[in-house]
Design a protein around this motif. Structure first.
Motif, PDB file in Angstrom:
ATOM      1  N   ASP A 220       0.252   7.177   1.534  1.00  0.00           N
ATOM      2  CA  ASP A 220      -0.941   8.017   1.671  1.00  0.00           C
ATOM      3  C   ASP A 220      -2.136   7.154   2.043  1.00  0.00           C
ATOM      4  O   ASP A 220      -2.592   6.324   1.254  1.00  0.00           O
ATOM      5  CB  ASP A 220      -1.212   8.753   0.357  1.00  0.00           C
ATOM      6  CG  ASP A 220      -2.398   9.700   0.465  1.00  0.00           C
ATOM      7  OD1 ASP A 220      -2.886   9.916   1.589  1.00  0.00           O
ATOM      8  OD2 ASP A 220      -2.830  10.222  -0.581  1.00  0.00           O
ATOM      9  N   LYS A 221      -2.650   7.337   3.264  1.00  0.00           N
ATOM     10  CA  LYS A 221      -3.730   6.480   3.757  1.00  0.00           C
ATOM     11  C   LYS A 221      -5.052   6.736   3.045  1.00  0.00           C
ATOM     12  O   LYS A 221      -5.961   5.905   3.102  1.00  0.00           O
ATOM     13  CB  LYS A 221      -3.907   6.678   5.269  1.00  0.00           C
ATOM     14  CG  LYS A 221      -2.702   6.215   6.082  1.00  0.00           C
ATOM     15  CD  LYS A 221      -2.968   6.289   7.563  1.00  0.00           C
ATOM     16  CE  LYS A 221      -1.734   5.886   8.370  1.00  0.00           C
ATOM     17  NZ  LYS A 221      -1.295   4.515   8.110  1.00  0.00           N
TER      18      LYS A 221
ATOM     19  N   LEU B 240     -10.992  -1.236   1.584  1.00  0.00           N
ATOM     20  CA  LEU B 240     -10.283  -1.538   2.829  1.00  0.00           C
ATOM     21  C   LEU B 240     -11.125  -2.399   3.756  1.00  0.00           C
ATOM     22  O   LEU B 240     -10.620  -3.323   4.400  1.00  0.00           O
ATOM     23  CB  LEU B 240      -9.893  -0.236   3.531  1.00  0.00           C
ATOM     24  CG  LEU B 240      -8.797   0.606   2.869  1.00  0.00           C
ATOM     25  CD1 LEU B 240      -8.644   1.930   3.594  1.00  0.00           C
ATOM     26  CD2 LEU B 240      -7.470  -0.136   2.844  1.00  0.00           C
TER      27      LEU B 240
ATOM     28  N   GLU C   9      -2.829  -2.526  10.313  1.00  0.00           N
ATOM     29  CA  GLU C   9      -2.601  -1.578   9.224  1.00  0.00           C
ATOM     30  C   GLU C   9      -3.907  -1.232   8.525  1.00  0.00           C
ATOM     31  O   GLU C   9      -4.187  -0.060   8.216  1.00  0.00           O
ATOM     32  CB  GLU C   9      -1.606  -2.168   8.227  1.00  0.00           C
ATOM     33  CG  GLU C   9      -1.362  -1.319   6.990  1.00  0.00           C
ATOM     34  CD  GLU C   9      -0.707   0.012   7.305  1.00  0.00           C
ATOM     35  OE1 GLU C   9      -0.806   0.930   6.464  1.00  0.00           O
ATOM     36  OE2 GLU C   9      -0.109   0.147   8.396  1.00  0.00           O
TER      37      GLU C   9
ATOM     38  N   PHE D 144       0.828  -1.209   0.000  1.00  0.00           N
ATOM     39  CA  PHE D 144       0.000   0.000   0.000  1.00  0.00           C
ATOM     40  C   PHE D 144       0.863   1.261   0.000  1.00  0.00           C
ATOM     41  O   PHE D 144       1.902   1.314   0.671  1.00  0.00           O
ATOM     42  CB  PHE D 144      -0.920   0.025   1.211  1.00  0.00           C
ATOM     43  CG  PHE D 144      -2.135  -0.846   1.080  1.00  0.00           C
ATOM     44  CD1 PHE D 144      -2.454  -1.462  -0.110  1.00  0.00           C
ATOM     45  CD2 PHE D 144      -2.978  -1.050   2.160  1.00  0.00           C
ATOM     46  CE1 PHE D 144      -3.561  -2.264  -0.231  1.00  0.00           C
ATOM     47  CE2 PHE D 144      -4.097  -1.841   2.055  1.00  0.00           C
ATOM     48  CZ  PHE D 144      -4.390  -2.458   0.856  1.00  0.00           C
TER      49      PHE D 144
ATOM     50  N   LYS E 102      -6.066   1.010  10.878  1.00  0.00           N
ATOM     51  CA  LYS E 102      -5.578   2.391  10.938  1.00  0.00           C
ATOM     52  C   LYS E 102      -5.955   3.159   9.681  1.00  0.00           C
ATOM     53  O   LYS E 102      -6.319   4.347   9.746  1.00  0.00           O
ATOM     54  CB  LYS E 102      -4.059   2.396  11.121  1.00  0.00           C
ATOM     55  CG  LYS E 102      -3.606   1.933  12.492  1.00  0.00           C
ATOM     56  CD  LYS E 102      -2.084   1.918  12.586  1.00  0.00           C
ATOM     57  CE  LYS E 102      -1.626   1.423  13.952  1.00  0.00           C
ATOM     58  NZ  LYS E 102      -0.140   1.359  14.051  1.00  0.00           N
ATOM     59  N   ARG E 103      -5.880   2.504   8.546  1.00  0.00           N
ATOM     60  CA  ARG E 103      -6.243   3.186   7.299  1.00  0.00           C
ATOM     61  C   ARG E 103      -7.739   3.487   7.248  1.00  0.00           C
ATOM     62  O   ARG E 103      -8.149   4.543   6.746  1.00  0.00           O
ATOM     63  CB  ARG E 103      -5.825   2.336   6.097  1.00  0.00           C
ATOM     64  CG  ARG E 103      -4.323   2.324   5.869  1.00  0.00           C
ATOM     65  CD  ARG E 103      -3.918   1.495   4.675  1.00  0.00           C
ATOM     66  NE  ARG E 103      -2.501   1.622   4.404  1.00  0.00           N
ATOM     67  CZ  ARG E 103      -1.958   2.536   3.609  1.00  0.00           C
ATOM     68  NH1 ARG E 103      -2.745   3.389   2.979  1.00  0.00           N
ATOM     69  NH2 ARG E 103      -0.649   2.597   3.419  1.00  0.00           N
TER      70      ARG E 103
ATOM     71  N   ALA F 282      -8.477   6.467   9.504  1.00  0.00           N
ATOM     72  CA  ALA F 282      -8.015   7.744   8.972  1.00  0.00           C
ATOM     73  C   ALA F 282      -9.042   8.390   8.049  1.00  0.00           C
ATOM     74  O   ALA F 282      -9.087   9.625   7.925  1.00  0.00           O
ATOM     75  CB  ALA F 282      -6.702   7.555   8.227  1.00  0.00           C
TER      76      ALA F 282
END
Length: 573
Positions: free
Chosen positions: A268-269, A277, A296, A265, A299-300, A303
């Motif tokens: 940039d989230k 996702l 991971e 990935f 968290k994305r 965000a």
């Protein structure tokens, strides 16, 4: 498996038949048999030695006087590629394509069929085809790279893999900027046929070339949807139930593949869509992926949670077969991570997160309440899990609690066996003072709600009606109203305590009067308690905030001090 073996045997017998046609057409009988796996090729030594330095060395270094059999089972490409190399030795024409050029180049290196040994040899011919034809297009480079998967070590040494990666990454960046044909993202489909290791190398090369994050994300999404089709695109789980073990070879391969995809990935989230996702996270949960992989993804999602929909959160809540509700731990961590991020932003900007919430937080609060309404009807959803998600949203993020009230009502309806205390726990996440007028009317008639919530709803409107306000509007300060309710409730309790004390005194005085009847001194003494009782009653009457038939406590005189009557001991001699 059986079908593939039959197909392979058919190709082998057909290759042997063709080989026999051009070998046995020679007048000179064959003098050596070359074994490649299970295939045997009767050939002529002098023709092979003329092109292959490796075969020449084998014959010269052999301890046998007349070497009649040579084993080349480890030649790259197997029998089919050796057949073409033998044809080259015999001068028989055959076609070099993007599918066989890499195995032929590796076989030529293995057999030492180089231009140093013989001019115009097979190695030189395949190199010319690679540079002039195969590596001139993205599709050609990808097909050649795909054929190198079984030739990895030798293809790496000959720089075939690296050249293909360089060409593919360069062409992909060019196509992403200026598409040469439609659809514009056709090149992502071409890359998706590769092994994850080769695909990862192309993506890394594209990053070094300065490719946009959205370009990288598009390639990764297409690759994941194609390689994990039943888990990501079709979302069927391949017909596997949640109760099945995930330790089969296929599931282990899928787990490793998913973890490799997540590792690619972009930084940039916001480059990966949130619905994709969520699908990947559900896949990671199903495949029991590593904690780092799931963290991971969580968290994305946190965000960019303001873009989430109820359907996205529902994807994270159920197994593929829909037979059970998941633990919802990931959902809680995602919402909690988003709230912590918003708190940090508010503190950085010098604001108060409790009083004013961002538009993103309000949007997430509305989505979470609607999500709770969707999962509330499932019997396995416990009160702590329900409240655990509802309480993650800051109180100030909800302008009204109507959506949360709807979710609570659905939960109470789906769990009819809850007692009063459990129902109060369910309702604890909701603020009755933040319900709209229509919701309060519904709540006042809702028998599933605990009595306390119904009383709050009724009392709220009564106070507004008596103060002359419009019942359809909200008070400016819900905190002030809650304080008033608490003060009124405290006064009611104190009044009830005084009334109880008064009744005890009346009963005590009544007993004294019965015991002292018949004597003039006792009758005179009975007037004192009566006078005392009258005085206490007058005091309580002044203290009673409801003596005028209203529960409005704003007119209570704060200067009135209530003296609790002392217990007196009456001794009768």
């Amino acid at each position: 498996m059986a079908a593939s073996m039959i197909k392979s045997d058919g190709r082998l017998s057909l290759a042997m038949e063709r080989t026999g046609q051009w070998v046995f057409s020679q007048d000179i009988p064959t003098d050596v048999v070359v074994a490649v796996g299970e295939a045997n090729f009767p050939l002529h030594k002098f023709l092979l030695v003329a092109k292959s330095n490796y075969i020449r060395k084998l014959i010269l270094e052999s301890k046998e006087a007349d070497l009649a059999r040579i084993d080349l089972s480890d030649i790259p490409g197997g029998p089919e590629i050796f057949e073409k190399a033998a044809k080259f030795c015999y001068g028989v024409n055959f076609e070099i394509t993007v599918h066989n050029v890499a195995p032929l180049r590796c076989a030529a290196e293995y057999l030492q069929m180089t231009d140093k040994y013989c001019d115009g040899n097979l190695a030189g011919r395949t190199e010319d085809f690679l540079s002039q034809v195969a590596l001139n297009s993205l599709s050609g480079a990808v097909v050649v790279l795909k054929s190198c998967e079984s030739l990895l070590s030798l293809a790496e040494n000959l720089q075939i893999v690296q050249r293909c990666v360089d060409v593919a990454s360069s062409k992909a960046c060019s196509e992403a900027n200026v598409p040469s044909r439609s659809p514009p993202n056709w090149w992502t489909e071409d890359l998706s046929i590769l092994d994850i290791s080769f695909f990862g190398r192309i993506v890394s090369a594209m990053k070094l070339r300065g490719a946009k994050t959205l370009t990288i994300a598009s390639a990764i999404i297409t690759y994941a949807e194609r390689s994990l089709r039943d888990l990501v695109r079709d979302q069927s789980g391949g017909g596997t139930k949640s109760s099945d073990l995930c330790d089969s070879d296929v599931r282990i391969w899928q787990r490793e593949l998913l973890e490799s995809i997540v590792a690619l990935f972009p930084a940039d989230k916001a480059s990966i869509p949130i619905n994709f996702l969520c699908c990947l996270l559900r896949t990671a949960i199903f495949l029991m992926a590593s904690s780092s992989c799931k963290n991971e993804l969580e968290k994305r999602i946190s965000a960019i949670l303001e873009h989430v929909t109820v359907d996205d959160l529902m994807v994270l809540s159920f197994t593929y077969d829909g037979e059970r509700l998941l633990e919802l731990d990931s959902v809680r961590r995602i919402i909690s991570g988003f709230v912590e991020k918003e708190k940090s932003v508010a503190v950085f900007n010098g604001g108060n997160f409790k009083d004013v919430c961002s538009t993103a937080t309000q949007r997430v609060a509305k989505t979470v309440d609607a999500y709770l309404g969707e999962i509330a009807s499932y019997g396995e959803l416990s009160i702590p899990r329900f409240n655990g998600i509802a309480n993650l949203v800051p109180k100030g993020a909800r302008k009204v609690d109507d959506d949360l009230y709807r979710a609570i009502d659905i939960y109470l309806k789906a769990h009819p066996n809850l007692d009063e205390i459990e129902r109060e726990k369910v309702c604890s996440a909701m603020d009755p003072l933040k319900l709209s007028y229509e919701a309060r009317v519904h709540a006042s008639q809702n028998k599933r709600l605990p009595v306390q919530i119904v009383v709050h709803a009724l009392y709220y409107d009564q106070l507004k009606l008596r103060s002359g306000a419009d019942p359809g509007r909200e008070l400016q300060s819900a905190t002030a109203m809650r304080t008033q309710l608490q003060a009124d409730a405290s006064l009611i309790k104190e009044n009830e305590a005084l009334r109880t004390e008064l009744m005890k005194m009346k009963m005590y005085i009544s007993d004294l009067q019965k015991n002292q009847q018949g004597t003039s001194s006792k009758s005179g003494g009975s007037r004192r308690p009566s006078a005392f009782f009258s005085s206490v009653s007058k005091t309580l009457g002044k203290l009673n905030p409801f003596r005028h038939g209203s529960k409005d406590t704003s007119n209570i005189d704060d200067a009135v001090e209530v003296a609790k009557p002392r217990r007196r001991r009456f001794s009768i001699s």
